[in-house]
Design a protein around this motif. Structure first.
Motif, PDB file in Angstrom:
ATOM      1  N   ARG A 122       0.680  -1.188   0.002  1.00  0.00           N
ATOM      2  CA  ARG A 122       0.009   0.040  -0.074  1.00  0.00           C
ATOM      3  C   ARG A 122       0.654   1.263   0.031  1.00  0.00           C
ATOM      4  O   ARG A 122       0.610   2.550  -0.531  1.00  0.00           O
ATOM      5  N   GLY A 123       1.901   1.247   0.612  1.00  0.00           N
ATOM      6  CA  GLY A 123       2.850   2.345   0.793  1.00  0.00           C
ATOM      7  C   GLY A 123       3.221   3.066  -0.993  1.00  0.00           C
ATOM      8  O   GLY A 123       3.759   4.079  -0.828  1.00  0.00           O
ATOM      9  N   ALA A 124       3.224   2.024  -1.782  1.00  0.00           N
ATOM     10  CA  ALA A 124       3.657   2.356  -2.990  1.00  0.00           C
ATOM     11  C   ALA A 124       2.559   2.870  -4.031  1.00  0.00           C
ATOM     12  O   ALA A 124       2.672   3.459  -5.212  1.00  0.00           O
ATOM     13  N   THR A 125       1.236   2.654  -3.440  1.00  0.00           N
ATOM     14  CA  THR A 125       0.090   3.187  -4.304  1.00  0.00           C
ATOM     15  C   THR A 125       0.041   4.593  -4.286  1.00  0.00           C
ATOM     16  O   THR A 125       0.040   5.378  -3.323  1.00  0.00           O
ATOM     17  N   GLY A 126       0.140   5.298  -5.339  1.00  0.00           N
ATOM     18  CA  GLY A 126       0.088   6.687  -5.261  1.00  0.00           C
ATOM     19  C   GLY A 126       1.549   7.333  -5.025  1.00  0.00           C
ATOM     20  O   GLY A 126       1.760   8.523  -4.941  1.00  0.00           O
ATOM     21  N   ASN A 127       2.464   6.429  -4.702  1.00  0.00           N
ATOM     22  CA  ASN A 127       3.700   6.840  -4.370  1.00  0.00           C
ATOM     23  C   ASN A 127       4.660   5.918  -4.753  1.00  0.00           C
ATOM     24  O   ASN A 127       5.579   5.444  -3.807  1.00  0.00           O
ATOM     25  N   PRO A 128       4.972   5.720  -6.030  1.00  0.00           N
ATOM     26  CA  PRO A 128       5.875   4.576  -6.371  1.00  0.00           C
ATOM     27  C   PRO A 128       7.345   5.223  -6.116  1.00  0.00           C
ATOM     28  O   PRO A 128       8.381   4.549  -6.115  1.00  0.00           O
ATOM     29  N   PHE A 129       7.420   6.400  -5.796  1.00  0.00           N
ATOM     30  CA  PHE A 129       8.627   6.997  -5.610  1.00  0.00           C
ATOM     31  C   PHE A 129       9.357   6.613  -4.383  1.00  0.00           C
ATOM     32  O   PHE A 129      10.554   6.713  -4.095  1.00  0.00           O
ATOM     33  N   LEU A 130       8.607   5.887  -3.515  1.00  0.00           N
ATOM     34  CA  LEU A 130       8.923   5.446  -2.366  1.00  0.00           C
ATOM     35  C   LEU A 130      10.216   4.397  -2.546  1.00  0.00           C
ATOM     36  O   LEU A 130      11.038   4.324  -1.797  1.00  0.00           O
ATOM     37  N   PHE A 131      10.349   3.834  -3.415  1.00  0.00           N
ATOM     38  CA  PHE A 131      11.280   2.693  -3.897  1.00  0.00           C
ATOM     39  C   PHE A 131      12.605   3.192  -3.879  1.00  0.00           C
ATOM     40  O   PHE A 131      13.591   3.210  -3.321  1.00  0.00           O
ATOM     41  N   ARG A 132      12.387   4.700  -4.873  1.00  0.00           N
ATOM     42  CA  ARG A 132      13.758   5.451  -4.965  1.00  0.00           C
ATOM     43  C   ARG A 132      14.277   5.856  -3.391  1.00  0.00           C
ATOM     44  O   ARG A 132      15.423   6.015  -3.221  1.00  0.00           O
ATOM     45  N   GLN A 133      13.187   6.422  -2.823  1.00  0.00           N
ATOM     46  CA  GLN A 133      13.514   7.455  -1.369  1.00  0.00           C
ATOM     47  C   GLN A 133      14.100   6.129  -0.492  1.00  0.00           C
ATOM     48  O   GLN A 133      15.116   6.394   0.356  1.00  0.00           O
ATOM     49  N   ILE A 134      13.691   4.982  -0.507  1.00  0.00           N
ATOM     50  CA  ILE A 134      14.007   3.809   0.400  1.00  0.00           C
ATOM     51  C   ILE A 134      15.418   3.444   0.101  1.00  0.00           C
ATOM     52  O   ILE A 134      16.320   3.581   0.854  1.00  0.00           O
ATOM     53  N   LYS A 135      15.855   3.336  -1.218  1.00  0.00           N
ATOM     54  CA  LYS A 135      17.200   2.979  -1.693  1.00  0.00           C
ATOM     55  C   LYS A 135      18.177   4.133  -1.139  1.00  0.00           C
ATOM     56  O   LYS A 135      19.156   3.813  -0.873  1.00  0.00           O
ATOM     57  N   GLN A 136      17.599   5.256  -1.638  1.00  0.00           N
ATOM     58  CA  GLN A 136      18.719   6.480  -1.234  1.00  0.00           C
ATOM     59  C   GLN A 136      18.895   6.560   0.203  1.00  0.00           C
ATOM     60  O   GLN A 136      20.076   6.663   0.815  1.00  0.00           O
ATOM     61  N   TYR A 137      17.696   6.165   1.084  1.00  0.00           N
ATOM     62  CA  TYR A 137      17.663   6.457   2.860  1.00  0.00           C
ATOM     63  C   TYR A 137      18.632   5.355   2.870  1.00  0.00           C
ATOM     64  O   TYR A 137      19.630   5.410   3.892  1.00  0.00           O
ATOM     65  N   LEU A 138      18.619   4.154   2.429  1.00  0.00           N
ATOM     66  CA  LEU A 138      19.391   3.140   3.078  1.00  0.00           C
ATOM     67  C   LEU A 138      20.968   3.367   2.929  1.00  0.00           C
ATOM     68  O   LEU A 138      21.653   2.973   3.479  1.00  0.00           O
ATOM     69  N   GLN A 139      21.125   3.967   1.441  1.00  0.00           N
ATOM     70  CA  GLN A 139      22.500   4.119   1.012  1.00  0.00           C
ATOM     71  C   GLN A 139      23.139   5.307   1.816  1.00  0.00           C
ATOM     72  O   GLN A 139      24.319   5.430   2.199  1.00  0.00           O
ATOM     73  N   THR A 140      22.405   6.351   1.882  1.00  0.00           N
ATOM     74  CA  THR A 140      22.977   7.778   2.556  1.00  0.00           C
ATOM     75  C   THR A 140      22.493   8.281   3.705  1.00  0.00           C
ATOM     76  O   THR A 140      22.856   9.174   4.249  1.00  0.00           O
ATOM     77  N   GLY A 141      21.304   7.731   4.288  1.00  0.00           N
ATOM     78  CA  GLY A 141      20.890   8.433   5.443  1.00  0.00           C
ATOM     79  C   GLY A 141      19.910   9.529   5.171  1.00  0.00           C
ATOM     80  O   GLY A 141      19.410   9.849   5.980  1.00  0.00           O
ATOM     81  N   SER A 142      19.509   9.673   3.917  1.00  0.00           N
ATOM     82  CA  SER A 142      18.625  11.121   3.858  1.00  0.00           C
ATOM     83  C   SER A 142      18.162  10.713   2.268  1.00  0.00           C
ATOM     84  O   SER A 142      18.370   9.897   1.685  1.00  0.00           O
ATOM     85  N   TYR A 143      17.001  11.469   1.981  1.00  0.00           N
ATOM     86  CA  TYR A 143      16.427  11.187   0.721  1.00  0.00           C
ATOM     87  C   TYR A 143      15.714  12.255   0.179  1.00  0.00           C
ATOM     88  O   TYR A 143      15.091  13.232   1.125  1.00  0.00           O
TER      89      TYR A 143
END
Ligand SMILES: Cc1cc2nc3c(=O)[nH]c(=O)nc-3n(C[C@H](O)[C@H](O)[C@H](O)COP(=O)(O)O)c2cc1C
Length: 330
Positions: A232-253
């Motif tokens: 459900r977190g991705a519905t209307g917000n597919p950007f969440l995948f990019r943000q998660i990756k960014q956050y896991l790698q750099t600590g911010s998004y």
């Protein structure tokens, strides 16, 4: 084995992030949007093994893959023979585009459960094991199983069930930390995922209530899971995948602006229309539009207008109005 290697993913992150199977939602267009936003693997909607056996056109359509996508195909059914047949058939038809077959043992919908399918299989672990064994014999591709914490408080058998599924030969499992009788209510229990992870040697994918990059990091940290699955977190917000990756790698998004949202909504409509035709696409996209519009000023008004859209041209016009209005109103 690492999840990345099991599914032959090129992910830069060590913890892959997947788009969950969602009936009525994860069609080609939405899968493609999520893939472009960084989802490491996307799942089909659940597909009836029986429907394939009886040659249902609608069921075959759900299993359609396009372009160079490489997806997980999710099947449901309770007859091991049907599951085996479905896997052989789909692998023959579109093997190149399939990364793995997933078996649904978590769907809570009454029309599924009352047929002894989906989450009902958690009450029949021996049959569930037979299904996995048959699936394994039908393909060399990985076989995964998605299940819940249990059927209800009396049948909260996730540990025993996880062991049986692993023993039957599953290559990985996904666990959603809710009981069948909770459907989607309450809070997902991440502790049960942690417990399952601690007893299995096959990879475990954690699922339930990941709505932000912070949730993703927390579920991974708490459970030690090998992968994260978002629905459900991705519905209307597919950007969440990019943000998660960014956050896991750099600590911010970075935040998403309205223009990118608008462009993405339009792209999804175009992809959907190319496969399903404009009229049908506009009908099926209504719920996605409502999700994209959530939180935007005057959302109720725009959603109402979105209901009447019949063409991409009209959608473009509506998006233009939304962007202008939001920019003017701030
Ligand atoms: C609209 C909708 C459709 C779903 N369809 C499926 C499905 O076809 N197969 C499946 O295994 N789970 C299905 N689910 C469950 C999700 O895959 C996921 O396990 C659940 O929503 C919990 O994850 P979340 O908290 O990230 O939403 C569906 C969920 C929703 C909301």
């Amino acid at each position: 084995m690492k999840l990345k290697n099991l599914f032959q993913l090129k992910s830069v992150c060590d913890i892959p992030v997947f788009l969950a199977p969602m009936a009525g939602v994860t069609d080609y267009a939405f899968r493609e949007i999520c893939r472009r936003q960084g989802a490491d693997m996307t799942y089909s909607e659940m597909i009836s093994a029986k429907g394939l056996k009886y040659n249902s056109k609608r069921t075959f359509e759900l299993a359609d893959v396009h372009g160079d996508e490489k997806i997980a195909i999710q099947l449901f059914g309770r007859d091991p023979q049907d599951i085996g047949y479905a896997i052989t058939l789909l692998e023959d038809k579109q093997g190149e585009n399939v990364r793995c077959f997933d078996i649904n043992m978590g769907c809570p919908a009454p029309k599924i459960v009352n047929n002894g399918e989906g989450a009902a299989l958690m009450k029949e672990p021996l049959l569930a094991a037979k299904i996995v064994e048959k699936a394994k014999k039908s393909t060399a591709l990985p076989i995964t199983v998605k299940f819940r914490k249990g059927f209800d408080a009396f049948d909260c058998n996730y540990l025993q069930f996880a062991r049986i599924i692993q023993q039957a030969g599953a290559d990985a499992i996904t666990i959603h930390g809710r009981l069948r009788d909770q459907f989607y209510s309450g809070k997902a229990d991440w502790k049960c995922i942690e417990e399952v992870k601690s007893i299995l040697h096959i990879p475990v994918i954690a699922n339930g209530d990941v709505f932000s990059p912070e949730d993703a990091r927390q579920i991974q940290k708490q459970t030690g899971a090998d992968g994260i699955m978002v629905a459900r977190g991705a519905t209307g917000n597919p950007f969440l995948f990019r943000q998660i990756k960014q956050y896991l790698q750099t600590g911010s998004y970075s935040k998403i602006d309205l223009t990118e949202k608008a462009e993405t909504m339009l792209l999804q409509a175009e992809l959907c229309s190319a496969v399903k035709g404009e009229q049908r696409a506009m009908r099926e996209l209504r719920k996605h539009m409502a999700w994209y519009l959530k939180g935007i000023r005057k959302a109720a008004v725009w959603k109402q207008q979105a209901l009447g859209l019949t063409s991409i041209g009209e959608l473009k016009e509506l998006i233009k109005q939304v962007v202008i209005s939001s920019t003017l109103l701030g």
